[in-house]
Design an enzyme around this catalytic site. Structure first.
Site, PDB file in Angstrom:
ATOM      1  N   LYS A 166       4.215  10.827  -7.080  1.00 13.95           N
ATOM      2  CA  LYS A 166       4.112  10.202  -5.597  1.00 13.95           C
ATOM      3  C   LYS A 166       4.661   9.079  -5.525  1.00 13.95           C
ATOM      4  O   LYS A 166       5.219   8.726  -4.555  1.00 13.95           O
ATOM      5  CB  LYS A 166       2.368  10.248  -5.445  1.00 13.95           C
ATOM      6  N   LYS A 181       3.905  -2.569  -5.155  1.00 12.12           N
ATOM      7  CA  LYS A 181       3.501  -1.466  -5.929  1.00 12.12           C
ATOM      8  C   LYS A 181       4.511  -0.475  -6.321  1.00 12.12           C
ATOM      9  O   LYS A 181       4.590  -0.147  -7.655  1.00 12.12           O
ATOM     10  CB  LYS A 181       2.275  -0.877  -5.198  1.00 12.12           C
ATOM     11  N   THR A 203      -2.589   3.970  -2.039  1.00  9.91           N
ATOM     12  CA  THR A 203      -1.112   3.801  -2.212  1.00  9.91           C
ATOM     13  C   THR A 203      -0.215   4.537  -1.211  1.00  9.91           C
ATOM     14  O   THR A 203      -0.560   5.928  -1.355  1.00  9.91           O
ATOM     15  CB  THR A 203      -0.791   4.204  -3.625  1.00  9.91           C
ATOM     16  N   LEU A 250      -7.735   6.236  -0.441  1.00 13.04           N
ATOM     17  CA  LEU A 250      -7.517   7.535   0.036  1.00 13.04           C
ATOM     18  C   LEU A 250      -6.326   8.018  -0.407  1.00 13.04           C
ATOM     19  O   LEU A 250      -5.504   7.307  -1.143  1.00 13.04           O
ATOM     20  CB  LEU A 250      -7.729   7.562   1.524  1.00 13.04           C
ATOM     21  N   PRO A 251      -6.114   9.410  -0.596  1.00  9.36           N
ATOM     22  CA  PRO A 251      -4.908  10.143  -1.182  1.00  9.36           C
ATOM     23  C   PRO A 251      -3.476   9.735  -0.469  1.00  9.36           C
ATOM     24  O   PRO A 251      -2.687   9.503  -1.471  1.00  9.36           O
ATOM     25  CB  PRO A 251      -5.317  11.479  -1.100  1.00  9.36           C
TER      26      PRO A 251
HETATM   27  P1  NAD Z   1      -9.238  11.200  -5.752  1.00 11.76           P
HETATM   28  O1  NAD Z   1      -8.631  12.279  -4.923  1.00 11.76           O
HETATM   29  O2  NAD Z   1      -9.964  11.200  -6.783  1.00 11.76           O
HETATM   30  O3  NAD Z   1     -10.027  10.413  -4.378  1.00 11.76           O
HETATM   31  C1  NAD Z   1      -9.592  10.434  -2.984  1.00 11.76           C
HETATM   32  C2  NAD Z   1     -11.061  10.559  -2.413  1.00 11.76           C
HETATM   33  O4  NAD Z   1     -10.918  10.603  -0.803  1.00 11.76           O
HETATM   34  C3  NAD Z   1     -11.908  12.121  -2.487  1.00 11.76           C
HETATM   35  O5  NAD Z   1     -12.914  11.873  -2.830  1.00 11.76           O
HETATM   36  C4  NAD Z   1     -11.655  12.594  -1.296  1.00 11.76           C
HETATM   37  O6  NAD Z   1     -12.746  13.410  -1.135  1.00 11.76           O
HETATM   38  C5  NAD Z   1     -11.655  11.573  -0.330  1.00 11.76           C
HETATM   39  N1  NAD Z   1     -11.264  11.553   1.201  1.00 11.76           N
HETATM   40  C6  NAD Z   1      -9.944  12.187   1.448  1.00 11.76           C
HETATM   41  N2  NAD Z   1     -10.045  11.998   2.789  1.00 11.76           N
HETATM   42  C7  NAD Z   1     -10.889  11.454   3.234  1.00 11.76           C
HETATM   43  C8  NAD Z   1     -11.259  11.029   4.707  1.00 11.76           C
HETATM   44  N3  NAD Z   1     -10.414  11.406   5.810  1.00 11.76           N
HETATM   45  N4  NAD Z   1     -12.503  10.825   4.774  1.00 11.76           N
HETATM   46  C9  NAD Z   1     -13.326  10.194   3.467  1.00 11.76           C
HETATM   47  N5  NAD Z   1     -12.999  10.628   2.393  1.00 11.76           N
HETATM   48  C10 NAD Z   1     -11.680  11.110   2.124  1.00 11.76           C
HETATM   49  O7  NAD Z   1      -7.783  10.059  -5.482  1.00 11.76           O
HETATM   50  P2  NAD Z   1      -7.824   8.606  -6.587  1.00 11.76           P
HETATM   51  O8  NAD Z   1      -7.332   8.938  -7.853  1.00 11.76           O
HETATM   52  O9  NAD Z   1      -8.917   8.217  -6.507  1.00 11.76           O
HETATM   53  O10 NAD Z   1      -6.731   8.097  -5.824  1.00 11.76           O
HETATM   54  C11 NAD Z   1      -6.895   7.398  -4.543  1.00 11.76           C
HETATM   55  C12 NAD Z   1      -5.728   6.192  -4.451  1.00 11.76           C
HETATM   56  O11 NAD Z   1      -5.395   5.475  -5.198  1.00 11.76           O
HETATM   57  C13 NAD Z   1      -4.202   7.332  -3.968  1.00 11.76           C
HETATM   58  O12 NAD Z   1      -3.656   6.609  -3.087  1.00 11.76           O
HETATM   59  C14 NAD Z   1      -3.541   6.894  -5.446  1.00 11.76           C
HETATM   60  O13 NAD Z   1      -2.373   7.048  -5.390  1.00 11.76           O
HETATM   61  C15 NAD Z   1      -4.021   5.489  -5.877  1.00 11.76           C
HETATM   62  N6  NAD Z   1      -4.123   5.181  -7.119  1.00 11.76           N
HETATM   63  C16 NAD Z   1      -4.544   6.298  -8.150  1.00 11.76           C
HETATM   64  C17 NAD Z   1      -4.627   5.813  -9.503  1.00 11.76           C
HETATM   65  C18 NAD Z   1      -5.111   6.653 -10.613  1.00 11.76           C
HETATM   66  O14 NAD Z   1      -4.785   6.265 -11.704  1.00 11.76           O
HETATM   67  N7  NAD Z   1      -5.889   7.779 -10.063  1.00 11.76           N
HETATM   68  C19 NAD Z   1      -3.955   4.615  -9.833  1.00 11.76           C
HETATM   69  C20 NAD Z   1      -3.529   3.610  -8.833  1.00 11.76           C
HETATM   70  C21 NAD Z   1      -3.466   3.866  -7.410  1.00 11.76           C
END
Ligand code: NAD
Length: 295
Positions: free
Chosen positions: A247, A172, A97, A66-67
Protein backbone atom coordinates in the site's frame (compact mmCIF):
# COMPACT_ATOMS: atom_id res chain seq x y z
CA UNK A 1 -11.93 18.92 33.26
CA UNK A 2 -10.57 16.17 31.01
CA UNK A 3 -10.22 17.00 27.35
CA UNK A 4 -12.44 14.96 25.05
CA UNK A 5 -11.08 13.11 22.02
CA UNK A 6 -13.28 11.40 19.45
CA UNK A 7 -11.35 8.39 18.12
CA UNK A 8 -12.54 6.91 14.84
CA UNK A 9 -11.13 3.60 13.60
CA UNK A 10 -9.89 1.53 16.54
CA UNK A 11 -8.40 -1.39 14.61
CA UNK A 12 -4.91 -2.88 14.97
CA UNK A 13 -3.28 0.53 15.31
CA UNK A 14 -6.10 2.76 16.55
CA UNK A 15 -7.05 0.39 19.36
CA UNK A 16 -3.67 0.71 21.09
CA UNK A 17 -3.44 4.45 20.39
CA UNK A 18 -6.83 5.09 22.00
CA UNK A 19 -5.78 3.17 25.12
CA UNK A 20 -2.75 5.46 25.48
CA UNK A 21 -5.00 8.52 25.25
CA UNK A 22 -7.17 7.08 28.03
CA UNK A 23 -4.05 6.42 30.15
CA UNK A 24 -2.99 10.03 29.60
CA UNK A 25 -6.30 11.23 31.06
CA UNK A 26 -8.34 12.03 27.93
CA UNK A 27 -12.01 11.08 27.71
CA UNK A 28 -12.08 8.96 24.56
CA UNK A 29 -15.30 8.85 22.53
CA UNK A 30 -14.89 5.78 20.33
CA UNK A 31 -16.49 4.87 17.03
CA UNK A 32 -15.68 1.97 14.69
CA UNK A 33 -17.83 0.25 12.08
CA UNK A 34 -17.03 -3.13 13.66
CA UNK A 35 -19.04 -3.80 16.85
CA UNK A 36 -16.40 -6.20 18.20
CA UNK A 37 -13.71 -3.51 17.89
CA UNK A 38 -15.94 -1.01 19.67
CA UNK A 39 -16.70 -3.50 22.46
CA UNK A 40 -12.96 -4.08 22.98
CA UNK A 41 -12.41 -0.31 23.22
CA UNK A 42 -15.19 -0.08 25.81
CA UNK A 43 -13.45 -2.77 27.88
CA UNK A 44 -10.32 -0.59 27.83
CA UNK A 45 -12.20 2.43 29.19
CA UNK A 46 -13.36 4.25 26.04
CA UNK A 47 -16.92 5.55 25.76
CA UNK A 48 -18.52 3.80 22.76
CA UNK A 49 -20.83 5.66 20.34
CA UNK A 50 -23.04 4.20 17.65
CA UNK A 51 -22.11 6.77 15.01
CA UNK A 52 -19.19 9.03 14.16
CA UNK A 53 -21.56 12.02 14.34
CA UNK A 54 -22.50 11.20 17.94
CA UNK A 55 -18.87 10.54 18.92
CA UNK A 56 -17.67 14.01 17.86
CA UNK A 57 -20.28 15.98 19.76
CA UNK A 58 -18.62 18.42 22.19
CA UNK A 59 -15.08 17.11 21.69
CA UNK A 60 -11.79 19.06 21.70
CA UNK A 61 -9.98 16.76 19.26
CA UNK A 62 -10.89 14.21 16.61
CA UNK A 63 -8.34 11.50 15.83
CA UNK A 64 -8.86 9.01 12.99
CA UNK A 65 -6.90 5.87 12.07
CA UNK A 66 -8.58 4.47 8.96
CA UNK A 67 -7.62 2.07 6.16
CA UNK A 68 -7.40 4.42 3.15
CA UNK A 69 -7.93 7.84 1.64
CA UNK A 70 -11.34 7.16 0.10
CA UNK A 71 -12.67 6.19 3.53
CA UNK A 72 -11.09 9.29 5.11
CA UNK A 73 -12.57 11.67 2.51
CA UNK A 74 -15.96 9.95 2.62
CA UNK A 75 -16.06 10.21 6.40
CA UNK A 76 -15.03 13.84 6.76
CA UNK A 77 -16.16 15.45 3.52
CA UNK A 78 -18.46 13.45 1.25
CA UNK A 79 -20.74 10.65 2.54
CA UNK A 80 -20.81 11.31 6.29
CA UNK A 81 -19.80 14.98 6.08
CA UNK A 82 -18.37 14.76 9.58
CA UNK A 83 -16.62 18.15 9.32
CA UNK A 84 -20.06 19.75 9.50
CA UNK A 85 -20.75 17.97 12.82
CA UNK A 86 -17.41 18.52 14.59
CA UNK A 87 -17.27 21.56 16.90
CA UNK A 88 -15.58 24.41 15.01
CA UNK A 89 -12.82 24.88 17.56
CA UNK A 90 -11.87 21.18 17.68
CA UNK A 91 -8.63 20.06 16.01
CA UNK A 92 -8.87 17.17 13.52
CA UNK A 93 -5.82 14.87 13.44
CA UNK A 94 -5.91 12.19 10.76
CA UNK A 95 -3.25 9.54 11.47
CA UNK A 96 -4.22 7.24 8.57
CA UNK A 97 -1.68 6.58 5.81
CA UNK A 98 -3.31 8.09 2.71
CA UNK A 99 -2.22 10.04 -0.38
CA UNK A 100 -0.97 13.58 0.28
CA UNK A 101 -3.83 14.73 -1.95
CA UNK A 102 -6.41 13.18 0.41
CA UNK A 103 -4.80 15.04 3.32
CA UNK A 104 -4.72 18.31 1.39
CA UNK A 105 -8.40 17.88 0.48
CA UNK A 106 -9.21 17.32 4.15
CA UNK A 107 -7.11 20.32 5.24
CA UNK A 108 -8.80 22.52 2.62
CA UNK A 109 -12.34 21.34 3.43
CA UNK A 110 -11.68 22.03 7.12
CA UNK A 111 -10.27 25.50 6.39
CA UNK A 112 -13.36 26.32 4.29
CA UNK A 113 -15.40 25.69 7.44
CA UNK A 114 -13.09 27.76 9.65
CA UNK A 115 -11.63 24.59 11.14
CA UNK A 116 -8.18 23.02 11.26
CA UNK A 117 -7.21 19.48 10.18
CA UNK A 118 -3.68 18.08 10.07
CA UNK A 119 -2.23 14.86 8.67
CA UNK A 120 -0.19 12.87 11.17
CA UNK A 121 0.67 9.45 9.70
CA UNK A 122 2.80 7.21 11.86
CA UNK A 123 5.91 5.11 11.69
CA UNK A 124 6.02 2.08 13.95
CA UNK A 125 3.69 -0.88 13.92
CA UNK A 126 1.10 -2.37 16.22
CA UNK A 127 3.59 -2.83 19.09
CA UNK A 128 4.60 0.86 18.92
CA UNK A 129 0.92 1.87 18.81
CA UNK A 130 0.25 -0.19 21.94
CA UNK A 131 3.44 0.96 23.66
CA UNK A 132 2.92 4.66 22.93
CA UNK A 133 6.21 4.88 21.03
CA UNK A 134 5.00 5.83 17.55
CA UNK A 135 6.72 8.46 15.40
CA UNK A 136 4.31 11.04 13.97
CA UNK A 137 5.05 12.95 10.76
CA UNK A 138 2.72 15.91 10.59
CA UNK A 139 1.51 18.16 7.82
CA UNK A 140 -0.10 21.47 8.74
CA UNK A 141 0.65 24.86 10.28
CA UNK A 142 3.04 25.31 13.20
CA UNK A 143 0.11 26.52 15.32
CA UNK A 144 -1.94 23.38 14.58
CA UNK A 145 1.11 21.20 15.22
CA UNK A 146 1.58 22.88 18.61
CA UNK A 147 -2.10 22.34 19.46
CA UNK A 148 -1.79 18.64 18.60
CA UNK A 149 1.17 18.05 20.94
CA UNK A 150 -0.73 16.89 24.06
CA UNK A 151 -2.61 14.29 22.00
CA UNK A 152 0.32 13.11 19.90
CA UNK A 153 2.76 12.94 22.80
CA UNK A 154 0.34 10.63 24.63
CA UNK A 155 0.66 8.17 21.72
CA UNK A 156 4.21 8.64 20.47
CA UNK A 157 7.75 9.60 21.33
CA UNK A 158 9.02 11.29 18.16
CA UNK A 159 6.80 13.98 16.72
CA UNK A 160 7.84 15.90 13.61
CA UNK A 161 6.37 18.74 11.58
CA UNK A 162 7.24 17.90 7.96
CA UNK A 163 5.64 20.97 6.36
CA UNK A 164 2.23 22.15 5.20
CA UNK A 165 -0.89 19.99 4.77
CA UNK A 166 0.00 16.68 3.06
CA UNK A 167 3.71 16.92 3.95
CA UNK A 168 3.35 14.30 6.69
CA UNK A 169 2.15 11.79 4.09
CA UNK A 170 5.05 12.58 1.76
CA UNK A 171 7.56 12.09 4.61
CA UNK A 172 5.90 8.78 5.46
CA UNK A 173 6.09 7.35 1.91
CA UNK A 174 9.68 8.53 1.40
CA UNK A 175 10.65 6.76 4.62
CA UNK A 176 8.80 3.56 3.80
CA UNK A 177 10.13 3.44 0.24
CA UNK A 178 13.66 3.63 1.67
CA UNK A 179 12.75 0.98 4.26
CA UNK A 180 11.61 -1.38 1.48
CA UNK A 181 14.83 -0.77 -0.46
CA UNK A 182 17.17 -1.47 2.46
CA UNK A 183 15.17 -4.47 3.61
CA UNK A 184 15.44 -6.02 0.14
CA UNK A 185 19.15 -5.20 -0.08
CA UNK A 186 19.77 -6.66 3.35
CA UNK A 187 17.86 -9.85 2.53
CA UNK A 188 19.69 -10.49 -0.76
CA UNK A 189 23.11 -9.77 0.79
CA UNK A 190 22.45 -12.20 3.65
CA UNK A 191 21.26 -14.90 1.26
CA UNK A 192 24.30 -14.36 -0.98
CA UNK A 193 26.53 -14.95 2.04
CA UNK A 194 24.62 -18.07 3.08
CA UNK A 195 24.74 -19.45 -0.48
CA UNK A 196 28.49 -19.07 -0.30
CA UNK A 197 28.93 -20.88 2.98
CA UNK A 198 28.62 -18.11 5.57
CA UNK A 199 26.63 -18.29 8.79
CA UNK A 200 23.98 -15.52 8.52
CA UNK A 201 24.61 -14.51 12.15
CA UNK A 202 28.36 -14.17 11.55
CA UNK A 203 27.77 -12.20 8.34
CA UNK A 204 25.23 -9.97 10.10
CA UNK A 205 27.75 -9.27 12.86
CA UNK A 206 30.38 -8.26 10.28
CA UNK A 207 28.04 -6.02 8.27
CA UNK A 208 26.71 -4.38 11.44
CA UNK A 209 30.21 -3.00 12.04
CA UNK A 210 30.88 -2.30 8.36
CA UNK A 211 29.55 0.06 5.73
CA UNK A 212 26.55 -2.16 4.94
CA UNK A 213 24.96 -1.46 8.33
CA UNK A 214 21.40 -0.20 8.18
CA UNK A 215 18.15 -0.22 10.20
CA UNK A 216 16.83 -3.48 8.67
CA UNK A 217 20.04 -5.28 9.60
CA UNK A 218 20.25 -3.72 13.04
CA UNK A 219 16.66 -3.85 14.21
CA UNK A 220 14.80 -6.21 11.90
CA UNK A 221 17.16 -8.91 10.61
CA UNK A 222 15.22 -10.77 7.87
CA UNK A 223 17.14 -14.05 8.25
CA UNK A 224 15.36 -16.59 10.51
CA UNK A 225 17.16 -17.37 13.75
CA UNK A 226 19.65 -14.51 13.67
CA UNK A 227 17.73 -12.12 15.90
CA UNK A 228 15.66 -13.29 18.83
CA UNK A 229 12.11 -11.93 18.76
CA UNK A 230 12.31 -10.75 15.13
CA UNK A 231 9.47 -11.45 12.68
CA UNK A 232 11.91 -13.69 10.74
CA UNK A 233 12.44 -15.81 13.84
CA UNK A 234 8.69 -16.46 14.19
CA UNK A 235 8.06 -17.51 10.61
CA UNK A 236 7.31 -13.92 9.58
CA UNK A 237 4.07 -13.87 11.57
CA UNK A 238 2.90 -10.50 12.93
CA UNK A 239 4.88 -7.31 12.32
CA UNK A 240 4.45 -5.06 9.29
CA UNK A 241 2.53 -7.00 6.67
CA UNK A 242 3.61 -7.26 3.02
CA UNK A 243 0.20 -5.93 1.92
CA UNK A 244 0.72 -2.76 4.01
CA UNK A 245 4.17 -2.25 2.52
CA UNK A 246 2.57 -2.67 -0.91
CA UNK A 247 0.00 0.00 0.00
CA UNK A 248 2.74 2.45 1.01
CA UNK A 249 4.86 1.69 -2.08
CA UNK A 250 1.76 2.21 -4.23
CA UNK A 251 1.26 5.65 -2.64
CA UNK A 252 4.96 6.37 -3.22
CA UNK A 253 4.67 5.40 -6.91
CA UNK A 254 1.62 7.68 -7.28
CA UNK A 255 3.65 10.55 -5.84
CA UNK A 256 6.54 9.65 -8.17
CA UNK A 257 4.23 9.87 -11.19
CA UNK A 258 2.70 13.17 -10.04
CA UNK A 259 6.08 14.80 -9.42
CA UNK A 260 7.92 13.13 -12.34
CA UNK A 261 10.53 11.92 -9.89
CA UNK A 262 13.13 9.30 -10.73
CA UNK A 263 13.07 6.46 -8.18
CA UNK A 264 14.38 3.30 -9.88
CA UNK A 265 15.12 1.57 -6.56
CA UNK A 266 11.65 2.37 -5.22
CA UNK A 267 10.02 1.17 -8.43
CA UNK A 268 11.96 -2.10 -8.26
CA UNK A 269 11.04 -2.53 -4.59
CA UNK A 270 7.40 -2.02 -5.53
CA UNK A 271 7.66 -4.68 -8.27
CA UNK A 272 9.47 -7.13 -6.00
CA UNK A 273 6.91 -6.83 -3.20
CA UNK A 274 4.18 -7.25 -5.83
CA UNK A 275 5.83 -10.42 -7.15
CA UNK A 276 6.31 -11.70 -3.60
CA UNK A 277 2.62 -11.20 -2.79
CA UNK A 278 1.64 -12.88 -6.06
CA UNK A 279 3.92 -15.91 -5.60
CA UNK A 280 1.77 -17.25 -2.75
CA UNK A 281 -1.52 -15.78 -1.52
CA UNK A 282 -0.35 -16.23 2.09
CA UNK A 283 2.66 -13.94 1.61
CA UNK A 284 0.55 -10.77 1.69
CA UNK A 285 -0.16 -11.33 5.38
CA UNK A 286 3.44 -12.13 6.33
CA UNK A 287 5.84 -9.57 7.75
CA UNK A 288 7.65 -7.57 5.05
CA UNK A 289 11.03 -9.15 5.99
CA UNK A 290 9.65 -12.32 4.34
CA UNK A 291 10.89 -10.86 1.03
CA UNK A 292 13.99 -12.95 1.89
CA UNK A 293 12.04 -16.03 0.77
CA UNK A 294 12.31 -14.69 -2.77
CA UNK A 295 16.08 -15.12 -2.74
P1 NAD B 1 -7.29 -1.95 10.65
O1 NAD B 1 -8.02 -2.46 9.46
O2 NAD B 1 -6.87 -2.91 11.71
O3 NAD B 1 -8.14 -0.80 11.37
C1 NAD B 1 -8.93 0.12 10.70
C2 NAD B 1 -10.25 0.25 11.45
O4 NAD B 1 -11.04 1.26 10.84
C3 NAD B 1 -11.10 -1.04 11.46
O5 NAD B 1 -11.40 -1.41 12.78
C4 NAD B 1 -12.34 -0.65 10.66
O6 NAD B 1 -13.51 -1.28 11.13
C5 NAD B 1 -12.41 0.86 10.91
N1 NAD B 1 -13.16 1.60 9.91
C6 NAD B 1 -13.12 1.50 8.57
N2 NAD B 1 -13.95 2.41 8.00
C7 NAD B 1 -14.52 3.10 9.03
C8 NAD B 1 -15.46 4.17 9.09
N3 NAD B 1 -15.96 4.73 7.99
N4 NAD B 1 -15.83 4.61 10.30
C9 NAD B 1 -15.32 4.05 11.44
N5 NAD B 1 -14.43 3.05 11.44
C10 NAD B 1 -14.03 2.58 10.25
O7 NAD B 1 -6.01 -1.16 10.07
P2 NAD B 1 -4.69 -0.71 10.86
O8 NAD B 1 -3.64 -1.73 10.70
O9 NAD B 1 -5.08 -0.25 12.22
O10 NAD B 1 -4.24 0.54 9.95
C11 NAD B 1 -4.86 1.79 10.05
C12 NAD B 1 -4.02 2.82 9.32
O11 NAD B 1 -2.71 2.85 9.88
C13 NAD B 1 -3.82 2.52 7.83
O12 NAD B 1 -3.92 3.73 7.11
C14 NAD B 1 -2.43 1.93 7.77
O13 NAD B 1 -1.82 2.11 6.52
C15 NAD B 1 -1.74 2.71 8.86
N6 NAD B 1 -0.55 2.05 9.45
C16 NAD B 1 -0.62 0.74 9.84
C17 NAD B 1 0.49 0.13 10.42
C18 NAD B 1 0.44 -1.31 10.86
O14 NAD B 1 1.50 -1.88 11.17
N7 NAD B 1 -0.72 -1.94 10.94
C19 NAD B 1 1.67 0.86 10.60
C20 NAD B 1 1.71 2.21 10.23
C21 NAD B 1 0.57 2.79 9.66
Amino acid sequence: MSKKVAFIGLGNMGGGMAVNLIKAGFDVHAFDLMPAVLAAAKDEGAIPFDSAEAAVEGVDFVVSMLPNGTIVENLYIHQTGLLDKIPNDALVIDCSTVAAENSRNLGKAAAERGMVAIDAPVSGGIAAAAGGTLAFMCGGSQAAFDRAQPVLSAMGTNIFLAGESGAGQIAKICNNMLLAVHMIGTAEALQLGVNNGLDPAVLSGIMLKSSGNNWSLEKYNPYPGVMEGSAASRDYQGGFMVKLMQKDLGLAMDAVAKSQSVTPMGALANSLYGAHAKADARNADLDFASILKMF
